[in-house]
Design a protein around this motif. Structure first.
Motif, short mmCIF file in Angstrom:
data_model
loop_
_atom_site.label_atom_id
_atom_site.label_comp_id
_atom_site.label_asym_id
_atom_site.label_seq_id
_atom_site.Cartn_x
_atom_site.Cartn_y
_atom_site.Cartn_z
N TYR A 1 0.84 -1.21 0.00
CA TYR A 1 0.00 0.00 0.00
C TYR A 1 0.87 1.25 0.00
O TYR A 1 0.63 2.19 -0.76
N CYS A 2 1.90 1.26 0.86
CA CYS A 2 2.80 2.42 0.94
C CYS A 2 3.49 2.66 -0.40
O CYS A 2 3.60 3.81 -0.85
N ALA A 3 3.96 1.60 -1.04
CA ALA A 3 4.65 1.74 -2.32
C ALA A 3 3.75 2.41 -3.36
O ALA A 3 4.17 3.34 -4.07
N LEU A 4 2.51 1.95 -3.46
CA LEU A 4 1.58 2.54 -4.41
C LEU A 4 1.31 4.00 -4.08
O LEU A 4 1.25 4.87 -4.97
N LYS A 5 1.12 4.28 -2.80
CA LYS A 5 0.81 5.65 -2.40
C LYS A 5 1.97 6.59 -2.72
O LYS A 5 1.74 7.72 -3.18
N PHE A 6 3.19 6.14 -2.49
CA PHE A 6 4.35 6.99 -2.79
C PHE A 6 4.36 7.37 -4.27
O PHE A 6 4.61 8.52 -4.63
N ALA A 7 4.12 6.38 -5.15
CA ALA A 7 4.17 6.65 -6.58
C ALA A 7 3.02 7.56 -7.01
O ALA A 7 3.22 8.50 -7.78
N LEU A 8 1.82 7.31 -6.51
CA LEU A 8 0.66 8.08 -6.94
C LEU A 8 0.65 9.50 -6.36
O LEU A 8 0.25 10.45 -7.03
N ARG A 9 1.10 9.63 -5.12
CA ARG A 9 1.07 10.95 -4.48
C ARG A 9 2.35 11.75 -4.71
O ARG A 9 2.32 12.97 -4.72
N LYS A 10 3.48 11.05 -4.88
CA LYS A 10 4.76 11.74 -5.06
C LYS A 10 5.51 11.15 -6.26
O LYS A 10 6.57 10.53 -6.11
N PRO A 11 4.96 11.34 -7.47
CA PRO A 11 5.62 10.76 -8.65
C PRO A 11 6.99 11.37 -8.94
O PRO A 11 7.75 10.80 -9.72
N ASP A 12 7.30 12.50 -8.31
CA ASP A 12 8.63 13.08 -8.49
C ASP A 12 9.67 12.38 -7.61
O ASP A 12 10.86 12.70 -7.68
N ALA A 13 9.22 11.43 -6.78
CA ALA A 13 10.13 10.65 -5.94
C ALA A 13 10.29 9.22 -6.44
O ALA A 13 11.39 8.67 -6.44
N TYR A 14 9.17 8.59 -6.87
CA TYR A 14 9.19 7.20 -7.34
C TYR A 14 8.39 7.10 -8.64
O TYR A 14 7.22 7.46 -8.68
N GLY A 15 9.04 6.56 -9.65
CA GLY A 15 8.37 6.44 -10.94
C GLY A 15 7.64 5.14 -11.15
O GLY A 15 6.89 4.99 -12.12
N ALA A 16 7.82 4.17 -10.23
CA ALA A 16 7.17 2.86 -10.36
C ALA A 16 6.91 2.29 -8.98
O ALA A 16 7.59 2.64 -8.01
N ALA A 17 5.91 1.40 -8.90
CA ALA A 17 5.57 0.77 -7.63
C ALA A 17 5.08 -0.64 -7.87
O ALA A 17 4.38 -0.92 -8.85
#
Length: 372
Positions: A248-264
């Motif tokens: 869940y955290c991985a998906l949230k990071f990508a969706l909410r902060k795409p400038d930090a993680y480009g994939a989840a």
């Protein structure tokens, strides 16, 4: 004191359980009368034996599944909201230990890589957390001396320990195999728990008036890792992965902060959170904040993020229908893929079957710019 997850403690507890059973069998004839002392003796012997068996089984289960890693973690006497740290990025990573990776190629660093145990200090969030960093063999090879590598943050479930990502889920050895078979480009893994706060499931949120966990993982961690290791700083070279809460955290990071993680990559993840005894008040009474952390709501109503997502489930998983709802809701430029097993549960065995194809998928998403 014996380590909570150590094998010696499990042996001691198991021997005590056996001893309690033997003692009960030996003393039982003495408790055969109808006197109150005999009745109390039978009750005491019964419950003592049951208690020792339960303790032994609980210790073995905790060691296997990694619910609590230390006594202070179990008793809730460790940790806090963190301390303010120096903003100098060169001080953000401190190595506290190393361990070799053993493979068919041997255990040399330039053949199998190396696992470093580190402490990460968050400059913005003020949080600190332990992590295990897997450096692939190419990191130590002369041909890659000036190369910057992609990074994959790997999060365990809650409760859980980063150690189990190494011992039970075997992320480093599976990653090494994928690199050796050209299924994955040389990639650095950062393996962690999803919450830096002892005995609190923060669901990777910036809690109002509380720990700023999302900031730690999406701002502090990428900067710290890029300053401490030869990691490309661009989001296109960063992925977040995890199982259960970590997914869940991985998906949230990508969706909410795409400038930090480009994939989840999410293995058996939920897609929304709510308050419960393990989380405490996550939203500060704000329904809007709760909604903003609902991933299905984000896919349906918010502008699509330019990220790639992989959701893993099975036909008999609890999140199967929710995963289908996520598939139906996403829109370009978000890219979404799935792994659906014929059968599988919420456990390590299922996730180990999903990791190899997930790494092959990840290889197509991670992009290290030429300038790096």
């Amino acid at each position: 004191m014996l380590a909570l997850t150590g094998f010696p403690l499990q042996i001691v507890a198991s021997l005590l359980a056996v001893a309690a059973f033997v003692a009960t069998m030996w003393l039982w004839p003495r408790f055969g009368s109808k006197s109150w002392k005999a009745v109390l003796g039978r009750i005491g012997a019964f419950f003592a034996t049951q208690l020792m068996v339960i303790v032994a089984m609980a210790l073995i289960a905790n060691s296997y599944f990694g619910f609590y890693s230390t006594w202070t973690d179990l008793l809730g006497t460790a940790g806090g909201n963190g301390t303010v740290v120096d903003h100098n990025p060169s001080h953000a990573i401190s190595v506290t230990g190393t361990q070799k990776v053993y493979s068919a190629q041997g255990s040399a660093e330039d053949r199998s890589g190396l696992i470093q145990q580190v402490e990460v200090a968050g400059a913005r969030s003020g949080l600190r957390s332990d992590a295990f960093v897997y450096l692939p063999p190419q990191y130590f090879q002369p041909d890659y001396a000036k190369h910057r590598f992609p990074m994959a943050l790997v999060l365990s479930g809650y409760p859980g320990t980063a150690e189990k990502l190494i011992s039970l889920m075997q992320w480093p050895t599976t990653t090494l195999e994928a690199i050796n078979t050209k299924q994955l480009q040389p990639t650095i893994l950062v393996m962690m728990r999803p919450s830096p706060i002892a005995n609190r499931d923060t669901e990777c949120m910036d809690v109002p008036g509380g720990p700023q966990v999302e900031t730690f993982f999406t701002d502090d961690l990428p900067k710290a890792m890029s300053s401490g290791y030869r990691i490309a700083p661009q989001a296109s070279a960063h992925a977040a992965m995890g199982d259960s809460t970590g997914g869940y955290c991985a998906l949230k990071f990508a969706l909410r902060k795409p400038d930090a993680y480009g994939a989840a990559v999410a293995l058996s993840a939920d897609y929304a959170v709510s308050n419960d005894p393990t989380t405490g008040d996550l939203f500060g009474g704000s329904e809007q904040l709760k909604q903003e952390n609902d991933l299905l709501w984000r896919l349906r109503t918010q502008p699509a993020a330019p990220v790639s997502l992989l959701l893993a489930t099975s036909y008999n998983e609890d999140n199967y229908q929710a995963t289908q709802n996520m598939v139906a809701a996403f829109k370009a430029p978000t890219k979404l893929s799935t792994i659906t097993l014929n059968s599988g549960g919420h456990n390590f065995h299922t996730w180990n079957r999903e990791i190899p194809p997930a790494l092959a998928w990840l290889n197509r998403q991670l992009v290290v710019p030429q300038s790096a």
